[in-house]
Design a protein around this motif. Structure first.
Motif, PDB file in Angstrom:
ATOM      1  N   ALA A 199       0.590  50.718 109.510  1.00 10.74           N
ATOM      2  CA  ALA A 199       0.274  52.209 109.678  1.00 10.74           C
ATOM      3  C   ALA A 199      -0.241  52.940 108.310  1.00 10.74           C
ATOM      4  O   ALA A 199      -0.657  53.912 108.241  1.00 10.74           O
ATOM      5  CB  ALA A 199       0.652  52.314 110.637  1.00 10.74           C
ATOM      6  N   ASN A 208      -3.834  54.760 106.949  1.00  8.12           N
ATOM      7  CA  ASN A 208      -3.392  56.148 107.548  1.00  8.12           C
ATOM      8  C   ASN A 208      -3.550  55.976 108.608  1.00  8.12           C
ATOM      9  O   ASN A 208      -4.664  57.199 108.847  1.00  8.12           O
ATOM     10  CB  ASN A 208      -4.076  56.979 106.473  1.00  8.12           C
ATOM     11  CG  ASN A 208      -3.669  58.319 105.752  1.00  8.12           C
ATOM     12  OD1 ASN A 208      -2.482  58.807 106.743  1.00  8.12           O
ATOM     13  ND2 ASN A 208      -4.298  59.795 106.393  1.00  8.12           N
ATOM     14  N   HIS A 209      -3.300  55.433 109.368  1.00 12.88           N
ATOM     15  CA  HIS A 209      -3.380  55.373 110.531  1.00 12.88           C
ATOM     16  C   HIS A 209      -2.527  55.098 111.943  1.00 12.88           C
ATOM     17  O   HIS A 209      -1.830  53.779 111.957  1.00 12.88           O
ATOM     18  CB  HIS A 209      -4.714  54.561 111.579  1.00 12.88           C
ATOM     19  CG  HIS A 209      -5.293  54.395 112.505  1.00 12.88           C
ATOM     20  ND1 HIS A 209      -6.215  55.461 112.587  1.00 12.88           N
ATOM     21  CD2 HIS A 209      -5.778  53.698 113.622  1.00 12.88           C
ATOM     22  CE1 HIS A 209      -6.325  54.975 114.265  1.00 12.88           C
ATOM     23  NE2 HIS A 209      -6.406  54.377 114.469  1.00 12.88           N
ATOM     24  N   HIS A 210      -2.036  55.871 112.719  1.00 15.60           N
ATOM     25  CA  HIS A 210      -0.626  55.782 113.048  1.00 15.60           C
ATOM     26  C   HIS A 210      -0.872  55.697 114.395  1.00 15.60           C
ATOM     27  O   HIS A 210      -1.526  56.327 115.185  1.00 15.60           O
ATOM     28  CB  HIS A 210       0.100  57.186 112.800  1.00 15.60           C
ATOM     29  CG  HIS A 210      -0.166  57.170 110.927  1.00 15.60           C
ATOM     30  ND1 HIS A 210      -0.564  58.110 109.948  1.00 15.60           N
ATOM     31  CD2 HIS A 210       1.342  56.497 110.119  1.00 15.60           C
ATOM     32  CE1 HIS A 210      -0.641  58.264 109.233  1.00 15.60           C
ATOM     33  NE2 HIS A 210       0.585  56.836 109.402  1.00 15.60           N
ATOM     34  N   LEU A 256      -3.505  52.824 121.137  1.00  9.08           N
ATOM     35  CA  LEU A 256      -4.181  53.326 119.549  1.00  9.08           C
ATOM     36  C   LEU A 256      -5.719  53.924 120.099  1.00  9.08           C
ATOM     37  O   LEU A 256      -6.109  53.699 120.618  1.00  9.08           O
ATOM     38  CB  LEU A 256      -4.833  51.865 119.198  1.00  9.08           C
ATOM     39  CG  LEU A 256      -3.543  50.783 118.148  1.00  9.08           C
ATOM     40  CD1 LEU A 256      -4.325  49.613 117.580  1.00  9.08           C
ATOM     41  CD2 LEU A 256      -2.518  51.946 117.706  1.00  9.08           C
ATOM     42  N   THR A 295      -8.474  56.965 117.645  1.00  9.15           N
ATOM     43  CA  THR A 295      -8.540  58.119 116.411  1.00  9.15           C
ATOM     44  C   THR A 295      -9.143  59.160 117.123  1.00  9.15           C
ATOM     45  O   THR A 295      -9.872  59.647 117.366  1.00  9.15           O
ATOM     46  CB  THR A 295     -10.239  56.882 115.729  1.00  9.15           C
ATOM     47  OG1 THR A 295      -9.481  55.789 115.627  1.00  9.15           O
ATOM     48  CG2 THR A 295      -9.870  57.764 114.409  1.00  9.15           C
ATOM     49  N   LYS A 325     -11.005  51.708 113.430  1.00 11.70           N
ATOM     50  CA  LYS A 325      -9.613  51.561 112.593  1.00 11.70           C
ATOM     51  C   LYS A 325      -9.532  51.020 113.558  1.00 11.70           C
ATOM     52  O   LYS A 325      -7.974  50.672 113.100  1.00 11.70           O
ATOM     53  CB  LYS A 325      -9.380  53.291 112.342  1.00 11.70           C
ATOM     54  CG  LYS A 325      -8.917  53.188 111.133  1.00 11.70           C
ATOM     55  CD  LYS A 325      -8.678  55.006 110.567  1.00 11.70           C
ATOM     56  CE  LYS A 325      -8.265  54.642 109.058  1.00 11.70           C
ATOM     57  NZ  LYS A 325      -8.080  56.212 108.702  1.00 11.70           N
ATOM     58  N   ASP A 326      -9.159  51.552 114.815  1.00 14.06           N
ATOM     59  CA  ASP A 326      -8.113  51.027 116.282  1.00 14.06           C
ATOM     60  C   ASP A 326      -7.826  49.595 116.093  1.00 14.06           C
ATOM     61  O   ASP A 326      -6.686  49.149 116.494  1.00 14.06           O
ATOM     62  CB  ASP A 326      -8.142  51.509 117.095  1.00 14.06           C
ATOM     63  CG  ASP A 326      -8.149  53.410 117.137  1.00 14.06           C
ATOM     64  OD1 ASP A 326      -6.731  53.979 116.470  1.00 14.06           O
ATOM     65  OD2 ASP A 326      -9.661  54.085 117.380  1.00 14.06           O
TER      66      ASP A 326
END
Length: 93
Positions: A49, A53-55, A69, A71, A80-81
């Motif tokens: 993650a 850069n996607h938490h 998940l 955005t 991105k999810d």
């Protein structure tokens, strides 16, 4: 990054076992043998993650890990999810 439509999300979810679309996010619950296994998986997911850069929004209770998940910048679910969901499946698989 553009948010996907609900139809696009539902179509893509056909390729993801155990994931569903709830409350504007991809959602899954994973169960492990014990807390240590759950926490180890969370740690592995955290590194990926951070790399993306996607938490995730997630919670852990004993051997259970619940993940949402979405955005936030796009106010919805994006590619991105799905990328992170795919990675999570590979790590936990």
């Amino acid at each position: 990054m553009k948010a996907l439509s609900e139809n696009e999300i539902l179509e893509k979810l056909k390729d993801f076992e155990g994931w569903e679309y709830i409350e504007g996010a991809l959602h899954a619950i994973f169960e492990f043998e014990n807390f240590k296994e759950a926490f180890t998986s969370m740690t592995r997911i955290a590194f990926e993650a951070e790399r993306l850069n996607h938490h995730p929004e997630w919670s852990n209770v004993y051997n259970s890990l619940e993940i949402y998940l979405s955005t936030h910048d796009a106010d919805g679910v994006t590619e991105k999810d799905f990328e992170l969901a795919r990675i999570i499946d590979e790590l936990i698989g």
